[in-house]
Design a protein around this motif. Structure first.
Motif, mmCIF file in Angstrom:
data_model
loop_
_atom_site.group_PDB
_atom_site.id
_atom_site.type_symbol
_atom_site.label_atom_id
_atom_site.label_comp_id
_atom_site.label_asym_id
_atom_site.label_seq_id
_atom_site.Cartn_x
_atom_site.Cartn_y
_atom_site.Cartn_z
ATOM 1 N N SER A 66 28.563 -8.812 -120.792
ATOM 2 C CA SER A 66 28.359 -8.636 -119.352
ATOM 3 C C SER A 66 26.932 -8.134 -119.132
ATOM 4 C CB SER A 66 29.349 -7.603 -118.799
ATOM 5 O OG SER A 66 30.659 -8.095 -118.853
ATOM 6 N N PRO A 67 26.339 -8.387 -117.951
ATOM 7 C CA PRO A 67 26.936 -9.063 -116.790
ATOM 8 C C PRO A 67 26.796 -10.577 -116.880
ATOM 9 C CG PRO A 67 24.715 -8.374 -116.252
ATOM 10 C CD PRO A 67 24.977 -7.910 -117.672
ATOM 11 N N ILE A 68 27.518 -11.271 -115.982
ATOM 12 C CA ILE A 68 27.412 -12.722 -115.913
ATOM 13 C C ILE A 68 27.189 -13.166 -114.462
ATOM 14 C CG2 ILE A 68 28.789 -13.264 -117.948
ATOM 15 C CD1 ILE A 68 31.168 -13.833 -116.016
ATOM 16 N N ASP A 69 26.769 -14.416 -114.351
ATOM 17 C CA ASP A 69 26.698 -15.059 -113.045
ATOM 18 C C ASP A 69 28.068 -15.669 -112.772
ATOM 19 O OD1 ASP A 69 25.742 -16.279 -110.682
ATOM 20 O OD2 ASP A 69 25.329 -18.140 -111.781
ATOM 21 N N ILE A 70 28.651 -15.324 -111.636
ATOM 22 C CA ILE A 70 29.971 -15.854 -111.290
ATOM 23 C C ILE A 70 29.793 -17.148 -110.519
ATOM 24 C CG2 ILE A 70 32.071 -15.424 -109.950
ATOM 25 C CD1 ILE A 70 31.654 -12.432 -110.546
ATOM 26 N N ASN A 71 30.179 -18.246 -111.144
ATOM 27 C CA ASN A 71 30.184 -19.520 -110.417
ATOM 28 C C ASN A 71 31.283 -20.383 -111.003
ATOM 29 O OD1 ASN A 71 28.996 -21.437 -112.530
ATOM 30 N ND2 ASN A 71 27.448 -19.829 -112.443
ATOM 31 N N GLY A 72 31.816 -21.264 -110.200
ATOM 32 C CA GLY A 72 32.889 -22.138 -110.674
ATOM 33 C C GLY A 72 34.171 -21.392 -111.033
ATOM 34 N N ALA A 73 34.456 -20.290 -110.317
ATOM 35 C CA ALA A 73 35.687 -19.553 -110.593
ATOM 36 C C ALA A 73 36.906 -20.405 -110.246
ATOM 37 C CB ALA A 73 35.707 -18.249 -109.801
ATOM 38 N N ALA A 74 37.975 -20.267 -111.028
ATOM 39 C CA ALA A 74 39.183 -21.045 -110.797
ATOM 40 C C ALA A 74 40.174 -20.250 -109.959
ATOM 41 C CB ALA A 74 39.818 -21.399 -112.144
ATOM 42 N N PRO A 75 40.609 -20.803 -108.807
ATOM 43 C CA PRO A 75 41.642 -20.109 -108.022
ATOM 44 C C PRO A 75 42.893 -19.941 -108.870
ATOM 45 C CG PRO A 75 40.688 -21.949 -106.796
ATOM 46 C CD PRO A 75 40.203 -22.066 -108.208
ATOM 47 N N ALA A 76 43.526 -18.777 -108.780
ATOM 48 C CA ALA A 76 44.703 -18.507 -109.613
ATOM 49 C C ALA A 76 45.673 -17.607 -108.864
ATOM 50 C CB ALA A 76 44.272 -17.846 -110.914
#
Ligand code: ZN
Length: 266
Positions: A66-76
């Motif tokens: 960490s840290p990371i860039d949050i992109n393309g998260a999957a809805p769950a």
């Protein structure tokens, strides 16, 4: 700077002991007494952390850093975090790396049936986490630990806007002396006041963002930022112009995002 070695040593031992306590395979692990000093600038900056001390190896070899860039998260289908934070007298310390508030016992969150106690919270400038490549002005990390010693961080991104009242209280007590905890019994605060109203989150597996960069830390990043004033950002930046680790490779670890309605998140 002897104080720095002593302080980091104590911190690292606590963290490492906590992380490995649950794992029998590491029961014999003994943390070095005085791990190396580190900074946010070369030659002992983030790019060198992994080489500064054997106990920092994960900073270089870890795959879920960490840290990371949050992109393309999957809805769950995810459960809301149940926050059970209580008022606590203010205990605040300038660690030399950040401003940290040590939280009194008895405050916790529950996620998926597991209880994690709130241990401390602290700030980064600019934010460490990015969303779609954008970093925020500040980031709050609420650090929790469960009975097995596993760590969970709830992160709140903070962006320039209106003044943030709970932050106003803290900033009025910013300690200039490094390493000395100041306690204000008459100043009560509740970490809940720093949370956005909307408790939807992104979640993924990560690490500590400072040496020893230990992995196995569960991250919950609030999707909505909260506002702080430009003056509040500047006041923190005066002490900490940059205490954010650069973004780390995602390595396809999988980021999930919740999507409950606001009412069910509270
Ligand atoms: Zn942090």
């Amino acid at each position: 700077m002897l104080w720095r070695h002593v302080r980091i040593g104590t911190f690292a031992i606590l963290v490492v002991a906590g992380l490995f306590a649950a794992d029998g395979a590491f029961a014999q692990y003994v943390a070095p007494k005085f791990p190396a000093a580190w900074t946010y600038e070369a030659p002992t900056g983030p790019a060198q952390w992994g080489d500064l001390d054997p106990s920092y190896a994960a900073c270089k070899t870890g795959t879920h850093q960490s840290p990371i860039d949050i992109n393309g998260a999957a809805p769950a289908e995810l459960s809301p975090i149940k926050f059970d934070y209580k008022l606590t007298p203010l205990k605040i310390v300038n660690t030399g790396y950040t401003v940290q508030v040590n939280y009194g016992e008895g405050s916790s969150i529950t996620v998926n049936g597991s209880v994690y106690n709130l241990v401390q919270f602290h700030f980064h400038h600019p934010s460490e986490t990015a969303i779609d490549g954008q970093r925020a002005d500040l980031e709050l990390h609420l650090v929790h630990r469960n009975a097995q010693g596993q760590l969970l961080v709830v992160a709140v991104l903070m962006k320039a806007g209106s003044e943030n009242y709970p932050l106003h209280v803290l900033w009025g007590k910013l300690p200039t002396d490094v390493g000395k905890e100041a306690e204000y019994k008459k100043v009560q605060l509740n970490a809940e006041d720093f949370l956005p109203n909307d408790h939807n989150y992104y979640t993924f597996s990560g690490s500590l963002t400072i040496p020893p960069c230990s992995e196995g830390v569960t991250w919950y990043v609030m999707q909505k930022p909260v506002e702080v004033s430009s003056a509040q950002i500047a006041a923190f930046a005066k002490f900490f112009p940059n205490n954010a680790r650069p973004l780390q490779p995602d390595n396809g670890r999988g980021i999930q995002e919740s999507s409950f309605k606001k009412s069910s998140a509270e």
